[in-house]
Design a protein around this motif. Structure first.
Motif, PDB file in Angstrom:
ATOM      1  N   THR A 282      68.947  24.221  30.181  1.00  0.00           N
ATOM      2  CA  THR A 282      69.205  23.273  29.108  1.00  0.00           C
ATOM      3  C   THR A 282      70.196  23.932  28.164  1.00  0.00           C
ATOM      4  O   THR A 282      69.963  25.055  27.715  1.00  0.00           O
ATOM      5  N   VAL A 283      71.318  23.255  27.912  1.00  0.00           N
ATOM      6  CA  VAL A 283      72.379  23.853  27.094  1.00  0.00           C
ATOM      7  C   VAL A 283      72.717  22.981  25.893  1.00  0.00           C
ATOM      8  O   VAL A 283      72.466  21.777  25.883  1.00  0.00           O
ATOM      9  N   TYR A 284      73.297  23.627  24.882  1.00  0.00           N
ATOM     10  CA  TYR A 284      73.744  22.986  23.645  1.00  0.00           C
ATOM     11  C   TYR A 284      75.266  23.049  23.623  1.00  0.00           C
ATOM     12  O   TYR A 284      75.843  24.088  23.961  1.00  0.00           O
TER      13      TYR A 284
ATOM     14  N   VAL B 142      69.756  26.938  25.436  1.00  0.00           N
ATOM     15  CA  VAL B 142      68.765  26.624  24.414  1.00  0.00           C
ATOM     16  C   VAL B 142      67.570  27.561  24.581  1.00  0.00           C
ATOM     17  O   VAL B 142      67.067  27.753  25.692  1.00  0.00           O
ATOM     18  N   ASP B 143      67.151  28.164  23.464  1.00  0.00           N
ATOM     19  CA  ASP B 143      66.016  29.091  23.438  1.00  0.00           C
ATOM     20  C   ASP B 143      64.737  28.345  23.823  1.00  0.00           C
ATOM     21  O   ASP B 143      64.411  27.328  23.214  1.00  0.00           O
ATOM     22  N   PRO B 144      63.987  28.826  24.826  1.00  0.00           N
ATOM     23  CA  PRO B 144      62.770  28.107  25.232  1.00  0.00           C
ATOM     24  C   PRO B 144      61.685  28.110  24.159  1.00  0.00           C
ATOM     25  O   PRO B 144      60.846  27.221  24.128  1.00  0.00           O
ATOM     26  N   LYS B 145      61.713  29.075  23.243  1.00  0.00           N
ATOM     27  CA  LYS B 145      60.683  29.179  22.208  1.00  0.00           C
ATOM     28  C   LYS B 145      60.974  28.248  21.024  1.00  0.00           C
ATOM     29  O   LYS B 145      60.137  27.450  20.635  1.00  0.00           O
TER      30      LYS B 145
ATOM     31  N   GLU C  51      62.567  36.023  24.247  1.00  0.00           N
ATOM     32  CA  GLU C  51      61.854  35.293  25.302  1.00  0.00           C
ATOM     33  C   GLU C  51      62.682  35.305  26.596  1.00  0.00           C
ATOM     34  O   GLU C  51      63.887  35.152  26.564  1.00  0.00           O
ATOM     35  N   GLU C  52      61.992  35.458  27.724  1.00  0.00           N
ATOM     36  CA  GLU C  52      62.668  35.440  29.020  1.00  0.00           C
ATOM     37  C   GLU C  52      63.072  34.010  29.347  1.00  0.00           C
ATOM     38  O   GLU C  52      62.332  33.060  29.088  1.00  0.00           O
ATOM     39  N   ILE C  53      64.262  33.840  29.934  1.00  0.00           N
ATOM     40  CA  ILE C  53      64.740  32.519  30.320  1.00  0.00           C
ATOM     41  C   ILE C  53      64.595  32.395  31.821  1.00  0.00           C
ATOM     42  O   ILE C  53      65.126  33.196  32.579  1.00  0.00           O
ATOM     43  N   LYS C  54      63.834  31.393  32.236  1.00  0.00           N
ATOM     44  CA  LYS C  54      63.557  31.189  33.664  1.00  0.00           C
ATOM     45  C   LYS C  54      64.758  30.583  34.345  1.00  0.00           C
ATOM     46  O   LYS C  54      65.398  29.721  33.838  1.00  0.00           O
TER      47      LYS C  54
END
Length: 107
Positions: free
Chosen positions: A11-13, A74-77, A104-107
Motif C-alpha cells: 500500500t503506497v502514498y 504506508v506504515d502498517p502501524k 515495524e516490519e513490512i510484509k
C-alpha cells in the motif's frame, strides 16, 4: 540498477502530482523503468476497439504508471507514509524491509 523500495501488493502514498495524497495498492512494478502501476491512481482515458472482452468498445479509464520516486510505502502501524530500511534477521537470516518511523516490519 539499485533495489526498489516498493513491491507488488504494497500500500503506497502518492507524494506529488495530480493524485497527491491518494493511497492505493501496487498492482505491478516496472523495474526497468523505475515505475509502478497503482490501483486508482493516475487514471487515463484510453480508447479501445470492440473485442470479445469489451464488445461495446469506446473510452476506458485505466491506471497509467507513476514514477517510484513519487511513492512512499504506508506504515502498517500508523497508516502514514514512511521511508523504508532493510535489515537482516539474525546473523544469516533473510533481509526484511522495515518502517523507518515505527520500526515495524513490512510484509
Amino acid at each position: 540498477m539499485s533495489k526498489l523500495h516498493i513491491k507488488k501488493g504494497d500500500t503506497v502514498y502518492v507524494n506529488t502530482g495530480k493524485d497527491k495524497g491518494k493511497t492505493g495498492k501496487v498492482l505491478q512494478v516496472l523495474v526497468n523503468e523505475s515505475r509502478a502501476i497503482v490501483e486508482g491512481v493516475n487514471l487515463v482515458s484510453k480508447s479501445t476497439k470492440p473485442s470479445a472482452a469489451n464488445p461495446q468498445g469506446g473510452i476506458v479509464k485505466q491506471e497509467a504508471s507513476i514514477h517510484i520516486s513519487n511513492l512512499n510505502v504506508v506504515d502498517p502501524k500508523s497508516g502514514k507514509p514512511t521511508r523504508i530500511g532493510r535489515k537482516r534477521e539474525g546473523s544469516n537470516g533473510p533481509i526484511v524491509r522495515y518502517s523507518k518511523k515505527s520500526g515495524e516490519e513490512i510484509k
